[in-house]
Design an enzyme around this catalytic site. Structure first.
Site, PDB file in Angstrom:
ATOM      1  CB  SER A  58      -0.683  -0.058   7.651  1.00 35.80           C
ATOM      2  OG  SER A  58       0.386   0.170   8.531  1.00 35.80           O
ATOM      3  CG  ASP A 101       4.275   2.625   2.558  1.00 36.24           C
ATOM      4  OD1 ASP A 101       4.717   2.889   3.679  1.00 36.24           O
ATOM      5  OD2 ASP A 101       3.166   2.101   2.369  1.00 36.24           O
ATOM      6  CG  HIS A 120       2.179   3.788   5.677  1.00 37.84           C
ATOM      7  ND1 HIS A 120       2.235   2.565   5.040  1.00 37.84           N
ATOM      8  CD2 HIS A 120       1.475   3.568   6.830  1.00 37.84           C
ATOM      9  CE1 HIS A 120       1.627   1.652   5.774  1.00 37.84           C
ATOM     10  NE2 HIS A 120       1.147   2.237   6.856  1.00 37.84           N
TER      11      HIS A 120
END
Length: 536
Positions: free
Chosen positions: A356, A420, A513
């Site tokens: 991320s 995602d 995610h």
């Protein structure tokens, strides 16, 4: 304009300030009526991206409103999860409460696990002697390039990226005692724009002496941290001559400037490195006064334990930078420690990784090393592996870094799982500036691997993809419930992860995610022809 760059310097920027806008301001801006009070820029092309900026501001305003509730929910959720786990789940908690033996979780203990850790509790590395295979790979890295899809390295990086969400004591315990490696340090670094320690990174070596591998893992977007999510949706950028445009929020997270005084970026990002003279004489950059005023000296884990940080031992660094600057920000702290480790471990190479937001910082760290002409460090870069990483800059930045990270062999691998949302941020279209670069390994919901230039549905939003996204979220929920039966105990998903899967029925991109599917993609991934992907 406050913080304006010197005329003719070649540095440009765009700063979007949601806190200075209201509904009427956004409407007038969208209709090209009047100069917006919430934008600072010297780039006239902003008019091409008005609707994207409006959407970005609206989303960030919503996140700002939800900031405190998100924080409180996060504290409650993590407390309850740890209360249950430390007392043997629900029945054990009831028994301990009745007998007066209930264990209360402590946030800074070796047993306190974050929400990310509870979503996926796996800490074991890939099956087999992972470190032996990695060391063999390092020994041959001068002869044979890293192969796309090297399972052992990818698995090591995603597990380390997930581990970065934990506190220093948890990380040290797993690295030293479970992985039998050597924990080096954990840094809790200062973001001068947010005025808090919001950037975390840890470093390990495969062994204490004569190490072959150094790994740097940046913490990513924390699920209940509004500032992290706001940074992902930010549209502000800073342009460096001959390098390109870079996401301003990510630069601030590395400690390379502050949008409140835009000229600070120029000091940190000039070719060849930071000018200490700039700190002392022209008022730009982070000054001693700034440090004293904010109480912002960063802490490494070794300092928290009562030992002096190894950064203090690097006299060369102290000559080049103010000690306060080296200690407080992620880029300088990690670079200083890395120089010490590379000097100490003559045969070691290093990997940078993150999930991320951590993935964005992971690729920007070597980018700035290249900009600062740290050639000796870059020579010993084994690779950069990122997972669910947002876009960090424009096409020019990508071309610049590809010349350094693809020759003589590929070193940057960007892994994306299915729907995602985060890799689709910030928005990109034909006229928009944010572009991905590097090798993209894309996995669909069946964990089929494809090497692509760009993940499908690159901007996530669109009616054409809407129905398939929700159908896929339903499939992922069913798959999550049955994974333990179909693939073994290692892949069994707990009730908390299943709850997040249910949330995916509302917003599929958030559920996708989670690191769970990235670990599964690496371990179960197959190439399109259904043949097992290459491994070390």
């Amino acid at each position: 304009m406050r913080g304006a760059i010197e005329e003719g310097s070649g540095y440009k920027y765009l700063i979007v300030r949601p806190e200075k806008s209201n509904i009427m301001d956004l409407y007038r801006f969208y209709k090209s009526d009047g100069a917006p009070c919430f934008i600072e820029t010297d780039d006239g092309d902003v008019v091409d991206h008005r609707w994207v900026i409006v959407v970005s501001i609206v989303v960030r305003k919503i996140i700002a409103v939800l900031g405190k509730p998100m924080e409180w929910v996060g504290y409650v959720v993590e407390f309850l999860l740890n209360l249950l786990s430390e007392n043997g789940d629900f029945l054990g908690l009831i028994y301990n409460l009745l007998t007066g033996k209930a264990v209360m979780p402590r946030r800074d203990s070796t047993t306190f696990i974050t929400a990310i850790g509870h979503l996926d509790g796996r800490i074991d590395l890939y099956k087999g002697d992972a470190m032996r295979k990695i060391r063999e790979k390092i020994a041959k890295s001068g002869e044979n390039d890293i192969q796309i899809g090297d399972k052992v390295l990818m698995d090591f990086c995603i597990i380390a990226s997930k581990l970065a969400y934990e506190n220093a004591k948890v990380i040290k315990n797993i690295v030293d005692h479970h992985w039998k490696m050597h924990f080096v340090d954990f840094f809790n670094c200062w973001n001068d724009f947010q005025k808090e320690r919001s950037t975390q990174v840890f470093i390990l070596c495969d062994k204490p002496k004569d190490a072959n591998l150094i790994l740097i893992s940046f913490r990513g977007t924390e699920p209940f941290d509004a500032d992290d999510w706001s940074t992902d949706f930010d549209y502000s950028w800073y342009e460096i001559p001959k390098l390109g445009k870079i996401h301003m929020g990510f630069l601030e997270a590395l400690g390379l400037g502050n949008r409140a005084e835009a000229s600070t970026f120029q000091n940190h990002l000039q070719v060849g490195g930071y000018s200490s003279k700039g700190i002392l004489h022209n008022g730009h950059g982070i000054t001693k006064h700034t440090l004293e005023g904010t109480g912002s000296t960063s802490r490494s884990y070794s300092e928290d334990k009562g030992h002096s940080s190894d950064i203090e031992e690097d006299s060369e660094e102290k000559k080049e930078f103010l000690p306060e600057l080296v200690e407080m920000t992620a880029y300088y702290a990690v670079r200083s420690k890395l120089k010490i480790l590379l000097k100490e471990h003559k045969n070691a190479k290093f990997i940078v990784t993150g999930h991320s937001l951590g993935g964005a910082l992971a690729i920007l760290f070597p980018t700035v090393l290249v900009l600062h002409k740290e050639k000796e460090i870059i020579k010993r870069l084994l690779g950069v592996y990122t997972f669910g990483q947002p876009r960090v800059g424009n096409r020019q930045l990508g071309r610049f870094m590809q010349s350094h990270l693809e020759h003589p062999s590929p070193k940057y691998f960007r892994v994306v799982y299915c729907n995602d949302l985060v890799p689709r941020l910030p928005y990109d279209n034909k006229t928009f500036l944010y572009k991905h670069f590097g090798y993209c390994l894309y996995y669909d919901s069946n964990y089929i691997e494809q090497e692509v230039d760009e993940e499908p549905n690159k901007n996530y939003f669109g009616l054409w993809y809407l129905i398939p996204e929700y159908i896929n979220a339903g499939w992922e929920l069913i798959r999550g419930i049955t994974m333990g039966y179909t693939h073994g105990e290692e892949y069994k998903e707990g009730w908390f992860r299943i709850c997040v899967r249910v949330m995916g029925l509302v917003l599929p991109g958030i559920s996708a995610h989670c690191p769970t599917d990235y670990i599964n993609s690496v371990r179960l991934g197959r190439e399109e022809d259904d043949m097992p992907s290459s491994s070390i």
